[in-house]
Design a protein around this motif. Sequence first.
Motif: not given
Length: 505
Positions: A425-434
């Motif tokens: 979540v913190a290192s990939f999913l949230c970055q690209h979703y944002s």
Amino acid sequence: MTIFLVFKKLKKLIEDPDLFFYDLFRKRLEKRNTLSISVGVVGKNEPVAKELDREKLASLGLLEFLKETLESRSGVKNGFDPASLLIEKRQVEFALELVDAVRTVHALRVNIYTLDGRFAFKATQRAFGLAKRFSKSLSTVSDFVMELSGHESGDSAVIHFFIGDQSSSGGMVLRSDNVWIRKFMPSEIEAKCNSRETEQASDPIDVVYTWVDSADLEWQSDWQNEFSAESFDSDRYSNHDELRFSLRSLGKYAPWVNRIYVVSNCAPPAWLNIQHQGIMWVRHEEIFPDPSVLPTFNSHAIESCLHRISGLSENFIYFNDDFFLGQPCLPGDFFDEYGRAIAYFESHGLAFPAEVSVETPDYIIATKNSSQLLHDVFQRRPRRLHKHVPYALRRSVLDELECRFDKAFETTRSSKLRSGNDINVASFLCQHYSSATGRAVSADVKNFTAKPSNIAKLLNNGSVGYKFICINDGGNSSSNLAYKRLSRLFLVERYPEKAAWEVAE
């Protein structure tokens, strides 16, 4: 007797000239409270005689004393940073002379460097003559950082000097492009340099750490209860005191941070004062919605719960305990002026395997799973990892992700170890979703990831050219004694000053 004393002084002068002149200046200052020095003042053509007032130095502290004596202006970097000061070219020598004078009162270490690392000099508490040695070279740069610290006084300062030149129209032009306002008239200095002070106060930014210590007895008991037949990966769970120095780097280079939360299922380290108003110790039970999945040893699971910390600010920065700040940082290094998170992606992308096998690294599996979720929503399959540097996150975006991908969150949280169904979540999913939803922008940064083959590059001021540093473990490096010795040497060398939250020893 007189001949003996002369011989003794000559011997000291030859063997240790720094100590000789240090003692000479200190003894002279014992006889008076002030030291006369000429300093340059912004907007004036000639140096002005000033008195180094030791009482004022003690009451104001290093930063404010230097700013007031130089009659400089702060806030040059971003409109409110008190440690970014404006000086003119002709003031560089005077600033160094003033620091030399201050160092006759307090034995201060000095570290001077440019952010690109091309100029770097470190002086001990007893070394003088900064102005004579470095004013010429520093007068040619656009900006430089000066770090001052000392054991005796307990005072310290990290000051970012920006150099301005007079323009033909009578105004001033700063050499650096990396400033809040680059061109202005002298009459505008006060208003322009400190034009954003209210913005900083309205947007607090917290920092969150995750931390584990495999030497903790409760942690060992939990591991034995869950995995009695398995040994744990020391690279992932061992503690080598990185948290202490990471926190020091944070206090030194980002003093504007609001609160610091440390998320753990271990007892706090003995050196950390968790009663300090800036430190919040958070147990896993406080943030996992379903405590029955605990204990967990899965960092992906823990990271999926960070936004559930009570009282956490909307904008926050997530640190692994092996992340270190290597240069002065400001909120703008993590969130832009519109509040969007700044994502530091690698320039290259990952090649996901068609089929996952036992040889596939767990972080690639989690990245592939997260990328698939994003593809299902945006019909795009992101492949770029975030660099191994602090992650800028927004609490509201993480709440939104949990609602949208609730099953994936629940599956990740229920796995006690990293598994083939995890998402990161913190290192990939949230970055690209944002990024996909306009709540993050990408940028580049100069960072350094240390490993046994390159750790020596950080020593002797080799680290000053990097904003972010990671002392990484992998491939059994946690048991590499030479690597750990050099890592410790770097940390003690670069971050010797104790933070306010450290217990007095």
